[in-house]
Design an enzyme around this catalytic site. Structure first.
Site, PDB file in Angstrom:
ATOM      1  N   ARG A  49       2.023  13.423   6.594  1.00  0.00           N
ATOM      2  CA  ARG A  49       2.715  14.543   7.240  1.00  0.00           C
ATOM      3  C   ARG A  49       1.870  15.106   8.365  1.00  0.00           C
ATOM      4  O   ARG A  49       0.662  14.904   8.379  1.00  0.00           O
ATOM      5  CB  ARG A  49       2.836  15.694   6.237  1.00  0.00           C
ATOM      6  N   LEU A  84      -1.150  19.693   6.278  1.00  0.00           N
ATOM      7  CA  LEU A  84      -1.646  19.505   4.910  1.00  0.00           C
ATOM      8  C   LEU A  84      -0.842  20.368   3.929  1.00  0.00           C
ATOM      9  O   LEU A  84      -0.096  21.251   4.340  1.00  0.00           O
ATOM     10  CB  LEU A  84      -3.132  19.886   4.856  1.00  0.00           C
ATOM     11  N   GLY A  85      -1.019  20.101   2.626  1.00  0.00           N
ATOM     12  CA  GLY A  85      -0.393  20.975   1.622  1.00  0.00           C
ATOM     13  C   GLY A  85       0.736  20.325   0.848  1.00  0.00           C
ATOM     14  O   GLY A  85       1.229  20.892  -0.130  1.00  0.00           O
ATOM     15  N   CYS A 118       4.631  21.074  -1.837  1.00  0.00           N
ATOM     16  CA  CYS A 118       4.556  22.463  -2.278  1.00  0.00           C
ATOM     17  C   CYS A 118       4.452  23.442  -1.109  1.00  0.00           C
ATOM     18  O   CYS A 118       5.242  24.371  -0.988  1.00  0.00           O
ATOM     19  CB  CYS A 118       3.363  22.614  -3.225  1.00  0.00           C
ATOM     20  N   GLY A 148      19.355  22.518 -12.442  1.00  0.00           N
ATOM     21  CA  GLY A 148      17.930  22.600 -12.785  1.00  0.00           C
ATOM     22  C   GLY A 148      17.247  23.670 -11.956  1.00  0.00           C
ATOM     23  O   GLY A 148      17.900  24.591 -11.450  1.00  0.00           O
ATOM     24  N   ILE A 168      19.120  16.832  -8.266  1.00  0.00           N
ATOM     25  CA  ILE A 168      19.256  16.218  -9.596  1.00  0.00           C
ATOM     26  C   ILE A 168      17.922  15.673 -10.090  1.00  0.00           C
ATOM     27  O   ILE A 168      17.877  14.839 -10.991  1.00  0.00           O
ATOM     28  CB  ILE A 168      20.314  15.095  -9.590  1.00  0.00           C
ATOM     29  N   HIS A 183       0.299  50.646 -20.476  1.00  0.00           N
ATOM     30  CA  HIS A 183       1.639  51.255 -20.467  1.00  0.00           C
ATOM     31  C   HIS A 183       1.826  52.020 -19.156  1.00  0.00           C
ATOM     32  O   HIS A 183       0.903  52.698 -18.716  1.00  0.00           O
ATOM     33  CB  HIS A 183       1.760  52.229 -21.640  1.00  0.00           C
TER      34      HIS A 183
HETATM   35  P1  FAD Z   1       3.015  16.533  -3.193  1.00  0.00           P
HETATM   36  O1  FAD Z   1       2.914  17.988  -3.047  1.00  0.00           O
HETATM   37  O2  FAD Z   1       4.358  15.910  -3.145  1.00  0.00           O
HETATM   38  O3  FAD Z   1       2.105  15.917  -2.045  1.00  0.00           O
HETATM   39  C1  FAD Z   1       1.990  14.556  -1.833  1.00  0.00           C
HETATM   40  C2  FAD Z   1       1.630  14.332  -0.372  1.00  0.00           C
HETATM   41  O4  FAD Z   1       1.268  12.957  -0.219  1.00  0.00           O
HETATM   42  C3  FAD Z   1       2.777  14.574   0.602  1.00  0.00           C
HETATM   43  O5  FAD Z   1       2.393  15.493   1.588  1.00  0.00           O
HETATM   44  C4  FAD Z   1       3.060  13.199   1.213  1.00  0.00           C
HETATM   45  O6  FAD Z   1       3.376  13.276   2.590  1.00  0.00           O
HETATM   46  C5  FAD Z   1       1.720  12.490   1.037  1.00  0.00           C
HETATM   47  N1  FAD Z   1       1.842  11.044   0.932  1.00  0.00           N
HETATM   48  C6  FAD Z   1       2.674  10.344   0.117  1.00  0.00           C
HETATM   49  N2  FAD Z   1       2.435   9.009   0.262  1.00  0.00           N
HETATM   50  C7  FAD Z   1       1.461   8.896   1.189  1.00  0.00           C
HETATM   51  C8  FAD Z   1       0.792   7.773   1.750  1.00  0.00           C
HETATM   52  N3  FAD Z   1       1.050   6.518   1.361  1.00  0.00           N
HETATM   53  N4  FAD Z   1      -0.156   8.019   2.699  1.00  0.00           N
HETATM   54  C9  FAD Z   1      -0.451   9.285   3.080  1.00  0.00           C
HETATM   55  N5  FAD Z   1       0.137  10.377   2.556  1.00  0.00           N
HETATM   56  C10 FAD Z   1       1.077  10.168   1.624  1.00  0.00           C
HETATM   57  N6  FAD Z   1       6.178  23.623  -8.338  1.00  0.00           N
HETATM   58  C11 FAD Z   1       5.659  24.752  -8.872  1.00  0.00           C
HETATM   59  O7  FAD Z   1       4.738  24.678  -9.684  1.00  0.00           O
HETATM   60  N7  FAD Z   1       6.129  25.983  -8.513  1.00  0.00           N
HETATM   61  C12 FAD Z   1       7.148  26.128  -7.636  1.00  0.00           C
HETATM   62  O8  FAD Z   1       7.542  27.249  -7.337  1.00  0.00           O
HETATM   63  C13 FAD Z   1       7.723  24.961  -7.076  1.00  0.00           C
HETATM   64  N8  FAD Z   1       8.731  25.062  -6.199  1.00  0.00           N
HETATM   65  C14 FAD Z   1       9.258  23.924  -5.650  1.00  0.00           C
HETATM   66  C15 FAD Z   1      10.339  24.050  -4.779  1.00  0.00           C
HETATM   67  C16 FAD Z   1      10.908  22.925  -4.210  1.00  0.00           C
HETATM   68  C17 FAD Z   1      12.062  23.080  -3.249  1.00  0.00           C
HETATM   69  C18 FAD Z   1      10.369  21.641  -4.509  1.00  0.00           C
HETATM   70  C19 FAD Z   1      10.945  20.408  -3.865  1.00  0.00           C
HETATM   71  C20 FAD Z   1       9.303  21.503  -5.387  1.00  0.00           C
HETATM   72  C21 FAD Z   1       8.750  22.641  -5.970  1.00  0.00           C
HETATM   73  N9  FAD Z   1       7.703  22.566  -6.891  1.00  0.00           N
HETATM   74  C22 FAD Z   1       7.189  23.699  -7.450  1.00  0.00           C
HETATM   75  C23 FAD Z   1       7.111  21.273  -7.270  1.00  0.00           C
HETATM   76  C24 FAD Z   1       5.799  21.048  -6.491  1.00  0.00           C
HETATM   77  O9  FAD Z   1       6.073  21.103  -5.118  1.00  0.00           O
HETATM   78  C25 FAD Z   1       5.191  19.718  -6.865  1.00  0.00           C
HETATM   79  O10 FAD Z   1       5.026  19.630  -8.267  1.00  0.00           O
HETATM   80  C26 FAD Z   1       3.828  19.544  -6.211  1.00  0.00           C
HETATM   81  O11 FAD Z   1       3.925  19.657  -4.817  1.00  0.00           O
HETATM   82  C27 FAD Z   1       3.219  18.193  -6.586  1.00  0.00           C
HETATM   83  O12 FAD Z   1       1.987  18.066  -5.965  1.00  0.00           O
HETATM   84  P2  FAD Z   1       1.378  16.630  -5.629  1.00  0.00           P
HETATM   85  O13 FAD Z   1       0.029  16.897  -5.037  1.00  0.00           O
HETATM   86  O14 FAD Z   1       1.465  15.742  -6.781  1.00  0.00           O
HETATM   87  O15 FAD Z   1       2.328  15.995  -4.520  1.00  0.00           O
HETATM   88  P1  NAI Z   2      15.535  19.278 -12.499  1.00  0.00           P
HETATM   89  O1  NAI Z   2      15.102  18.123 -13.297  1.00  0.00           O
HETATM   90  O2  NAI Z   2      14.930  20.609 -12.737  1.00  0.00           O
HETATM   91  O3  NAI Z   2      17.110  19.489 -12.648  1.00  0.00           O
HETATM   92  C1  NAI Z   2      18.021  18.490 -12.339  1.00  0.00           C
HETATM   93  C2  NAI Z   2      19.345  18.815 -13.000  1.00  0.00           C
HETATM   94  O4  NAI Z   2      20.317  17.945 -12.499  1.00  0.00           O
HETATM   95  C3  NAI Z   2      19.314  18.653 -14.513  1.00  0.00           C
HETATM   96  O5  NAI Z   2      19.879  19.792 -15.111  1.00  0.00           O
HETATM   97  C4  NAI Z   2      20.146  17.407 -14.747  1.00  0.00           C
HETATM   98  O6  NAI Z   2      20.817  17.412 -15.979  1.00  0.00           O
HETATM   99  C5  NAI Z   2      21.107  17.496 -13.592  1.00  0.00           C
HETATM  100  N1  NAI Z   2      21.693  16.216 -13.171  1.00  0.00           N
HETATM  101  C6  NAI Z   2      21.082  15.010 -13.087  1.00  0.00           C
HETATM  102  N2  NAI Z   2      21.933  14.103 -12.607  1.00  0.00           N
HETATM  103  C7  NAI Z   2      23.098  14.749 -12.368  1.00  0.00           C
HETATM  104  C8  NAI Z   2      24.358  14.345 -11.851  1.00  0.00           C
HETATM  105  N3  NAI Z   2      24.583  13.084 -11.478  1.00  0.00           N
HETATM  106  N4  NAI Z   2      25.331  15.277 -11.736  1.00  0.00           N
HETATM  107  C9  NAI Z   2      25.114  16.569 -12.111  1.00  0.00           C
HETATM  108  N5  NAI Z   2      23.937  16.995 -12.604  1.00  0.00           N
HETATM  109  C10 NAI Z   2      22.950  16.097 -12.722  1.00  0.00           C
HETATM  110  O7  NAI Z   2      15.354  18.809 -10.988  1.00  0.00           O
HETATM  111  P2  NAI Z   2      15.344  19.626  -9.634  1.00  0.00           P
HETATM  112  O8  NAI Z   2      16.000  20.949  -9.798  1.00  0.00           O
HETATM  113  O9  NAI Z   2      15.845  18.691  -8.609  1.00  0.00           O
HETATM  114  O10 NAI Z   2      13.803  19.863  -9.400  1.00  0.00           O
HETATM  115  C11 NAI Z   2      12.902  18.750  -9.287  1.00  0.00           C
HETATM  116  C12 NAI Z   2      11.540  19.104  -9.767  1.00  0.00           C
HETATM  117  O11 NAI Z   2      10.912  20.017  -8.898  1.00  0.00           O
HETATM  118  C13 NAI Z   2      11.567  19.729 -11.144  1.00  0.00           C
HETATM  119  O12 NAI Z   2      11.104  18.766 -12.062  1.00  0.00           O
HETATM  120  C14 NAI Z   2      10.636  20.884 -11.086  1.00  0.00           C
HETATM  121  O13 NAI Z   2       9.542  20.666 -11.936  1.00  0.00           O
HETATM  122  C15 NAI Z   2      10.148  20.943  -9.636  1.00  0.00           C
HETATM  123  N6  NAI Z   2      10.411  22.305  -9.163  1.00  0.00           N
HETATM  124  C16 NAI Z   2       9.752  23.333  -9.747  1.00  0.00           C
HETATM  125  C17 NAI Z   2      10.006  24.626  -9.365  1.00  0.00           C
HETATM  126  C18 NAI Z   2       9.308  25.728 -10.064  1.00  0.00           C
HETATM  127  O14 NAI Z   2       8.326  25.459 -10.741  1.00  0.00           O
HETATM  128  N7  NAI Z   2       9.745  26.963  -9.924  1.00  0.00           N
HETATM  129  C19 NAI Z   2      10.970  24.942  -8.321  1.00  0.00           C
HETATM  130  C20 NAI Z   2      11.635  23.792  -7.796  1.00  0.00           C
HETATM  131  C21 NAI Z   2      11.333  22.517  -8.197  1.00  0.00           C
END
Ligand code: FAD
Ligand code: NAI
Length: 466
Positions: free
Chosen positions: A37, A40-41, A44, A183, A272, A445
Site C-alpha cells: 500500500r 503503513l498501518g 486497520c 456480522g 460476509i 462510583h
Molecule cells: P492487515 O491489517 O490486513 O495488514 C496487512 C498488510 O499487508 C496490508 O496493508 C497489505 O497491503 C499488506 N500486504 C499483503 N500482502 C502483501 C505482500 N505480498 N507484499 C507487501 N505487502 C502486503 N479489528 C479490531 O480489532 N477492531 C476494529 O474496530 C476493527 N474494525 C474493522 C473495520 C473494518 C471495516 C475492517 C475491514 C476490519 C476491522 N478490524 C477491526 C479487523 C482488523 O482490521 C484486522 O484484524 C487487522 O487489520 C489485521 O491485522 P494484520 O496485521 O494481520 O493485517
Molecule cells: P463476520 O464474520 O463478522 O460476519 C459475516 C456475517 O455474514 C455472518 O453473520 C454470516 O453468517 C453472514 N453470511 C455469510 N455468508 C452469507 C451469505 N451468503 N448471505 C448472508 N449472510 C451471510 O464478517 P464481517 O462482518 O465481514 O467482518 C470480517 C471480520 O472483520 C470479522 O471477522 C471481524 O473480526 C473483523 N472486524 C472486526 C471489527 C471489530 O472488532 N469491531 C469491526 C469490523 C470487522
C-alpha cells in the site's frame, strides 16, 4: 542479486506487521517491513478499525442532535444539517494522522520500509519490485481481504455494490442500503448509514446476527437494533444482485430454500467475512502451504512449518482482530530475539462498536455449559446509576463462572462503553480471578463499570441495586 541482509523482514505493515517490526528493532534486530500500500498501518489504519470508528463517532453525534436526544438534555440546536463532506474529511484526517505516525515510528526505531509487493523466491529470500532481499527470519503478516459473494460483484468505484472500503466512502446517504451479512462490519457500517438517514435492511443467512457471540447477547442486541430502526431478514440467502444505472435489484430466498423475492436497494454492502491474503506471495517457493481455510498454520510461538518463516495476524487461524494481531506481533519479535513471547488466545476481547457497544471475552454461556457446570450473574444497565443518568438504559453485563471453583470463564456486556469496560474483565481473567474477586474489588462510583461488580455479586445472588 541480494540487496541487503536483514535479521528480520516482515511482510505487511498492519497491526501484526508494524508492531512486530518496531518490537524487533527495539530488541536490536536489523529489521525491514514490506508494504504494497501507499501508506503503513494495513487494513486497520487505512480502511478498517480507524476510519470506521471516525464515521461511527461522527454519526452518533449527528444522531444525538437530529433525534432530539440532545434537546432533551437542554442542548437546543435550531438549525442542524449533515455536512457529509466534512464528516468524510475528519475520517481522512484521522487515517492520515495515524498512518503517518507509523512512518514516524519506523524512522525513530530504524525500521526500513520496503515499498512494494513481496513474493518469496526461497525460504529466506523475497523479491520486492525486482530487488532481492535476504533475511534470517521472515514474518508473514499479510492480513486479509473481503470474502467475495458469487453473483454479487463488488465495484467500489461505482458505489452501488460495495465492500466495507466502499461503504466508508459513500458520497451521499443512500435511500435504502441492503447489508449482506449481520456480522461486525454489517452492523457497524449499517448503523452509520442508518443514523445518517438511510433505511437499512440486513440480510443474514443464519437465524440470528453476530455469530460467535453469547446467545443472550445476540438476541438482546438484535432487539436493540430493531428499536433503532434497522430491519433484519434472518435465515435468508442472497442468490444474485443486478446493478442498474441507479440502484441494485437483489434476489433473496429463505436459507432453507423456498420462494425467492426481490429487494430494491440504492446501495448494497457485502460483508460476509474476510479471507487470508496469500495470493501472489509464492509460498510454494518457500516450501509453505496453506490449510483448507487458506490460512498459514503456526505453532504457539508463531513458527510455520518452514524454519525461519513465521506468521501472525489475520493470515493465521483465530479471530481477525487488530489487538490479537498486535499481541502476536510483539510475541513473534520476542521469540525471534530468543525471548519467550506468548499470547493467551483464550482471553482475547472482541467489541462491536455500535450504539450501545457489544463486548465479550472468554467463553459464551453455551460454550461454558458444554464444558461443565456453570453459574451466571447478570446485571441490567438500567439499574446502573451512571447509565441511567446518561439516558443509556439498554444492555446488561453477564458473568459466567465455573460452578465449583467460581473462576470467571466469560464476561459479556452490552453498554454504551462496553469496549472500555471489557478490559477489566480480560485482566481479571488473565489473573485467574473468581467472580468473588471482582465482587469485592472497589469500583469507582458512578461508573458503568460498577455493573461488572454487580454482575459478579449476582453470580452468588447478592447484587445491591436490583
Ligand atoms: P492487515 O491489517 O490486513 O495488514 C496487512 C498488510 O499487508 C496490508 O496493508 C497489505 O497491503 C499488506 N500486504 C499483503 N500482502 C502483501 C505482500 N505480498 N507484499 C507487501 N505487502 C502486503 N479489528 C479490531 O480489532 N477492531 C476494529 O474496530 C476493527 N474494525 C474493522 C473495520 C473494518 C471495516 C475492517 C475491514 C476490519 C476491522 N478490524 C477491526 C479487523 C482488523 O482490521 C484486522 O484484524 C487487522 O487489520 C489485521 O491485522 P494484520 O496485521 O494481520 O493485517
Ligand atoms: P463476520 O464474520 O463478522 O460476519 C459475516 C456475517 O455474514 C455472518 O453473520 C454470516 O453468517 C453472514 N453470511 C455469510 N455468508 C452469507 C451469505 N451468503 N448471505 C448472508 N449472510 C451471510 O464478517 P464481517 O462482518 O465481514 O467482518 C470480517 C471480520 O472483520 C470479522 O471477522 C471481524 O473480526 C473483523 N472486524 C472486526 C471489527 C471489530 O472488532 N469491531 C469491526 C469490523 C470487522
Amino acid at each position: 542479486m541480494a540487496e541487503s541482509n536483514y535479521d528480520v523482514i516482515i511482510i505487511g505493515s498492519g497491526p501484526g506487521g508494524y508492531v512486530a517490526a518496531i518490537r524487533a528493532a527495539q530488541l536490536g534486530l536489523k529489521t525491514a517491513c514490506v508494504e504494497s500500500r501507499e501508506t503503513l498501518g494495513g487494513t486497520c489504519l487505512n480502511v478498517g478499525c480507524i476510519p470506521s470508528k471516525a464515521m461511527l463517532h461522527a454519526s452518533e453525534l449527528y444522531d444525538e442532535a437530529a433525534s432530539g436526544a440532545l434537546a432533551k438534555l437542554g442542548v437546543k440546536i435550531d438549525k442542524m444539517s449533515l455536512d457529509l463532506a466534512t464528516m468524510h474529511g475528519q475520517r481522512i484526517d484521522a487515517v492520515k494522522g495515524l498512518t503517518g505516525g507509523i512512518a514516524f515510528l519506523f524512522k525513530k526505531n530504524k525500521v526500513d520500509w520496503l515499498k512494494g509487493h513481496a513474493a518469496f523466491t526461497s525460504a529466506n529470500t523475497i523479491d520486492v519490485g525486482g530487488t532481492s532481499y535476504t533475511a534470517k527470519n521472515i514474518v508473514i503478516a499479510t492480513g486479509s481481504s473481503v470474502t467475495p459473494l458469487p453473483g454479487v460483484d463488488v465495484d467500489n468505484a461505482k458505489g452501488l455494490i460495495v465492500d466495507s472500503t466502499g461503504a466508508l466512502e459513500l458520497a451521499k446517504v443512500p435511500g435504502h442500503m441492503v447489508v449482506i451479512g449481520g456480522g461486525v462490519i454489517g452492523l457497524e457500517l449499517g448503523s452509520v448509514w442508518r443514523r445518517l438517514g438511510a433505511k437499512v435492511t440486513v440480510v443474514e443467512y443464519l437465524d440470528q446476527i453476530l455469530p460467535g457471540m453469547d446467545g443472550e447477547v445476540r438476541k438482546e442486541s438484535n432487539k436493540i437494533f430493531r428499536k433503532q430502526g434497522l430491519e433484519f431478514k434472518l435465515s435468508t440467502k442472497v442468490t444474485g444482485a443486478k446493478a442498474k444505472a441507479k440502484g441494485v435489484t437483489l434476489t433473496v430466498e429463505p436459507a432453507a430454500g423456498g420462494a425467492s423475492e426481490t429487494i430494491e436497494a440504492d446501495v448494497v454492502l457485502v460483508s460476509i467475512g474476510r479471507r487470508p491474503n496469500t495470493d501472489g506471495l509464492a509460498l510454494d517457493k518457500a516450501g509453505l502451504a496453506v490449510n483448507a481455510r487458506g490460512q498459514i498454520e503456526t505453532d504457539h510461538s508463531f513458527r510455520t512449518a518452514v524454519p525461519g518463516i513465521w506468521a501472525v495476524g489475520d493470515v493465521i487461524p483465530g479471530p481477525m482482530l487488530a489487538h490479537k494481531a498486535e499481541d502476536e506481533g510483539i510475541a513473534v519479535a520476542e521469540n525471534i530475539a530468543g525471548l519467550t513471547g506468548i499470547v493467551n488466545h483464550d482471553v482475547i476481547p472482541s467489541v462491536v462498536y455500535t450504539w450501545p457497544e457489544i463486548a465479550g471475552v472468554g467463553l459464551t454461556e453455551e460454550q461454558a455449559r458444554e464444558r461443565g457446570e456453570v453459574k451466571t450473574g447478570k446485571f441490567p444497565m438500567l439499574a446502573n446509576s451512571r447509565a441511567k443518568t446518561n439516558h443509556e438504559p439498554d444492555g446488561f453485563v453477564k458473568i459466567i463462572a465455573d460452578a465449583k471453583t467460581d473462576r470467571v470463564l466469560g464476561v459479556w456486556c452490552i453498554a454504551s462503553v462496553a469496549g472500555t469496560m471489557i478490559a477489566q474483565a480480560a485482566q481479571a481473567m488473565e489473573f485467574g480471578a473468581t467472580s468473588e474477586d471482582i465482587a469485592y474489588t472497589c469500583h469507582a462510583h458512578p461508573t458503568h463499570s460498577e455493573a461488572i461488580k454487580e454482575a459478579a455479586m449476582a453470580v452468588t445472588g447478592k447484587p445491591i441495586h436490583i
